[in-house]
Design a protein around this motif. Structure first.
Motif, PDB file in Angstrom:
ATOM      1  N   PHE A   1      -6.713  -9.795  -1.961  1.00 17.69           N
ATOM      2  CA  PHE A   1      -7.410  -8.898  -1.036  1.00 17.69           C
ATOM      3  C   PHE A   1      -7.534  -7.476  -1.586  1.00 17.69           C
ATOM      4  O   PHE A   1      -7.880  -6.545  -0.852  1.00 17.69           O
ATOM      5  CB  PHE A   1      -6.691  -8.917   0.314  1.00 17.69           C
ATOM      6  CG  PHE A   1      -6.406 -10.319   0.778  1.00 17.69           C
ATOM      7  CD1 PHE A   1      -7.411 -11.104   1.311  1.00 17.69           C
ATOM      8  CD2 PHE A   1      -5.143 -10.881   0.607  1.00 17.69           C
ATOM      9  CE1 PHE A   1      -7.158 -12.414   1.690  1.00 17.69           C
ATOM     10  CE2 PHE A   1      -4.877 -12.182   0.987  1.00 17.69           C
ATOM     11  CZ  PHE A   1      -5.891 -12.957   1.533  1.00 17.69           C
ATOM     12  N   ASN A   2      -7.235  -7.320  -2.878  1.00 19.76           N
ATOM     13  CA  ASN A   2      -7.335  -6.021  -3.546  1.00 19.76           C
ATOM     14  C   ASN A   2      -8.752  -5.463  -3.412  1.00 19.76           C
ATOM     15  O   ASN A   2      -9.738  -6.151  -3.683  1.00 19.76           O
ATOM     16  CB  ASN A   2      -6.973  -6.204  -5.029  1.00 19.76           C
ATOM     17  CG  ASN A   2      -6.774  -4.893  -5.754  1.00 19.76           C
ATOM     18  OD1 ASN A   2      -7.625  -4.021  -5.718  1.00 19.76           O
ATOM     19  ND2 ASN A   2      -5.646  -4.755  -6.421  1.00 19.76           N
ATOM     20  N   LYS A   3      -8.826  -4.211  -2.945  1.00 18.21           N
ATOM     21  CA  LYS A   3     -10.102  -3.493  -2.788  1.00 18.21           C
ATOM     22  C   LYS A   3     -11.049  -4.179  -1.806  1.00 18.21           C
ATOM     23  O   LYS A   3     -12.273  -4.032  -1.895  1.00 18.21           O
ATOM     24  CB  LYS A   3     -10.797  -3.287  -4.144  1.00 18.21           C
ATOM     25  CG  LYS A   3      -9.992  -2.472  -5.149  1.00 18.21           C
ATOM     26  CD  LYS A   3     -10.726  -2.316  -6.470  1.00 18.21           C
ATOM     27  CE  LYS A   3      -9.938  -1.491  -7.457  1.00 18.21           C
ATOM     28  NZ  LYS A   3      -8.663  -2.131  -7.863  1.00 18.21           N
ATOM     29  N   LYS A   4     -10.475  -4.910  -0.851  1.00 20.87           N
ATOM     30  CA  LYS A   4     -11.303  -5.585   0.145  1.00 20.87           C
ATOM     31  C   LYS A   4     -11.104  -4.978   1.528  1.00 20.87           C
ATOM     32  O   LYS A   4     -10.033  -4.458   1.841  1.00 20.87           O
ATOM     33  CB  LYS A   4     -10.975  -7.081   0.174  1.00 20.87           C
ATOM     34  CG  LYS A   4     -11.466  -7.831  -1.057  1.00 20.87           C
ATOM     35  CD  LYS A   4     -11.290  -9.331  -0.891  1.00 20.87           C
ATOM     36  CE  LYS A   4     -11.839 -10.064  -2.116  1.00 20.87           C
ATOM     37  NZ  LYS A   4     -11.684 -11.538  -1.991  1.00 20.87           N
ATOM     38  N   THR A   5     -12.166  -5.049   2.330  1.00 14.68           N
ATOM     39  CA  THR A   5     -12.089  -4.649   3.727  1.00 14.68           C
ATOM     40  C   THR A   5     -12.190  -5.908   4.573  1.00 14.68           C
ATOM     41  O   THR A   5     -13.160  -6.666   4.469  1.00 14.68           O
ATOM     42  CB  THR A   5     -13.221  -3.675   4.086  1.00 14.68           C
ATOM     43  OG1 THR A   5     -13.103  -2.495   3.266  1.00 14.68           O
ATOM     44  CG2 THR A   5     -13.138  -3.269   5.539  1.00 14.68           C
ATOM     45  N   ILE A   6     -11.183  -6.143   5.389  1.00 16.12           N
ATOM     46  CA  ILE A   6     -11.053  -7.373   6.159  1.00 16.12           C
ATOM     47  C   ILE A   6     -11.488  -7.119   7.596  1.00 16.12           C
ATOM     48  O   ILE A   6     -11.110  -6.117   8.211  1.00 16.12           O
ATOM     49  CB  ILE A   6      -9.592  -7.859   6.134  1.00 16.12           C
ATOM     50  CG1 ILE A   6      -9.138  -8.087   4.681  1.00 16.12           C
ATOM     51  CG2 ILE A   6      -9.435  -9.137   6.947  1.00 16.12           C
ATOM     52  CD1 ILE A   6      -7.625  -8.159   4.530  1.00 16.12           C
ATOM     53  N   ASP A   7     -12.301  -8.023   8.116  1.00 18.87           N
ATOM     54  CA  ASP A   7     -12.733  -7.905   9.501  1.00 18.87           C
ATOM     55  C   ASP A   7     -11.548  -8.155  10.430  1.00 18.87           C
ATOM     56  O   ASP A   7     -10.737  -9.053  10.190  1.00 18.87           O
ATOM     57  CB  ASP A   7     -13.849  -8.909   9.787  1.00 18.87           C
ATOM     58  CG  ASP A   7     -14.513  -8.642  11.128  1.00 18.87           C
ATOM     59  OD1 ASP A   7     -13.987  -9.145  12.152  1.00 18.87           O
ATOM     60  OD2 ASP A   7     -15.527  -7.926  11.161  1.00 18.87           O
TER      61      ASP A   7
END
Length: 415
Positions: A232-238
């Protein structure tokens, strides 16, 4: 990584809080770096604004056919000065980031004071201790061979064979099935990782000596926490996708720097060992509950194996660099007549997510996620516990726990 805005406003209280971890925050160095950064950043921003004005004036003058020689000189002077100041700012920003990366996470207020594992707080015990002063696992079975492993690779390795190897594999499958039942999605991940991933989870830059480094600058993973968290590195999670629960079985590789002379016998402390890891990514308001849930997931494995254990909360001096709060599960080993760690379950709050830039998107804003992880479980130490607690000294056999019988074609292992 700590929130730099929070650090600016609360440096003294943060310094006091970190003392429980045995870390002394150098506020003078931080203030010096910050003052230099602010001073140069103001100059850089001022020169950038001036460049914008000069460029606009240059374009307008040229469009009107006016002489632009003087403006060209000013633009050149501005460009040279801007580059000079940017070059001065870059190493300060690098030094400031390095300084921040080496500050540990803040301990949870519930963390007991203490300097080592003897100060950890016992939370609860489970199961009856029916066996004391038993043989150790190497005395019980010849199917764990550390001498052969030493020929192949050196000390702190082992070769498993025959039914012990099958029992080891059965434990892995049992643990993965338990994780699946508890809602964790299984992954197969690389056993090699890079600096960015290790920085994200907190192993770098501070603990490089604990890792096995390859010739190309990459590293062998010391835990599946590294690749699983960095999915999930550098990710935006809903927000609607939370909680995220993932698991993986991997070998883990550790140099065991600083543990010279400790646990040199058997499977307790190896350079290479197997582990099933549990990781959750959650909303900050749910992280405390998620830690309790993950802890229970790990405990249930030992309960189904009917292995006695205790849960302890780590004191400040024993708390890991990235962790805010940690519970260790310690299983009973008859040969040592004591409980030994078999899982660490930790709440890292937003410490890892700030380093790895893992965010949650809700209706109004983006916030940093909280990450939770723990072993479910360390396979080698679980194998030791099964061998020692299930060994029948009269019949000279290791009885197979009921929970594992469906994975095997035998109910006992003769020794």
């Amino acid at each position: 990584m700590l929130d730099i805005k929070y650090l600016r406003q609360n440096a003294e209280s943060i310094k006091q809080a970190l003392l429980i971890k045995g870390f002394e925050l150098d506020i003078d160095t931080f203030n010096s770096l910050e003052n230099n950064r602010k001073s140069l950043q103001v100059e850089v921003e001022s020169l950038q604004a001036e460049r914008k004005e000069l460029s606009s004036a240059f374009g307008q003058a040229k469009a009107k056919g006016e002489d632009v020689d003087e403006l060209s000189k000013k633009i050149e002077i501005n460009s040279n000065l801007l580059k000079e100041k940017e070059d001065e700012l870059k190493p300060i920003l690098v030094n400031l980031e390095q300084f921040l990366l080496e500050i540990p996470n803040l301990p949870d207020p519930s963390t007991p004071e203490g300097s080592s594992d003897i100060d950890n707080k016992i939370i609860r015990n489970w199961g009856d201790i029916n066996k004391k002063k038993g043989l150790d696992h190497l005395e019980i079975t010849s199917e764990i061979d550390t001498e052969l492993a030493a020929i192949l690779a050196g000390s702190r390795f082992s070769v498993l064979s025959g039914k012990i190897a099958k029992l080891h594999r059965a434990l892995i499958q049992f643990m993965l099935d338990e994780a699946d039942e508890n809602g964790y999605e299984e992954y197969y991940v690389p056993f090699i990782t890079n600096k960015d991933s290790l920085t994200g989870t907190g192993q770098l830059p501070k603990f490089e000596e604990d890792l096995f480094k390859l010739t190309d600058g990459r590293y062998l993973i010391s835990t599946a926490e590294i690749p699983l968290t960095n999915l999930f590195n550098k990710k935006t999670i809903d927000l609607n996708d939370l909680p995220i629960k993932v698991t993986a079985h991997t070998p883990c590789f550790r140099s065991e720097a600083g543990s010279y002379g400790k646990d040199t016998r058997g499977l307790i402390r190896q350079h290479q060992f197997e582990k099933v890891e549990l990781v959750q990514v959650v909303h900050p308001e749910q992280s405390e509950n998620a830690l309790e849930e993950l802890l229970l997931n790990a405990e249930t494995i030992l309960q189904k194996l009917n292995l006695p254990y205790q849960v302890v909360q780590l004191c400040g001096g024993d708390l890991g660099f990235s962790s805010s709060k940690t519970f260790d599960i310690e299983v009973w080993l008859p040969s040592q007549e004591k409980y030994r760690e078999i899982s660490s379950c930790s709440n890292f709050t937003d410490f890892q997510s700030r380093r790895a830039n893992i965010k949650i998107k809700d209706e109004n804003s983006k916030i940093f996620a909280h990450t939770i992880n723990g072993s479910g479980l360390a396979v080698g130490r679980t194998l030791i516990a099964v061998i020692e607690n299930y060994y029948d000294e009269v019949d000279k056999v290791i009885n197979i726990p009921d929970a594992l019988k469906k994975y095997l074609t035998f109910d006992t292992i003769s020794t």
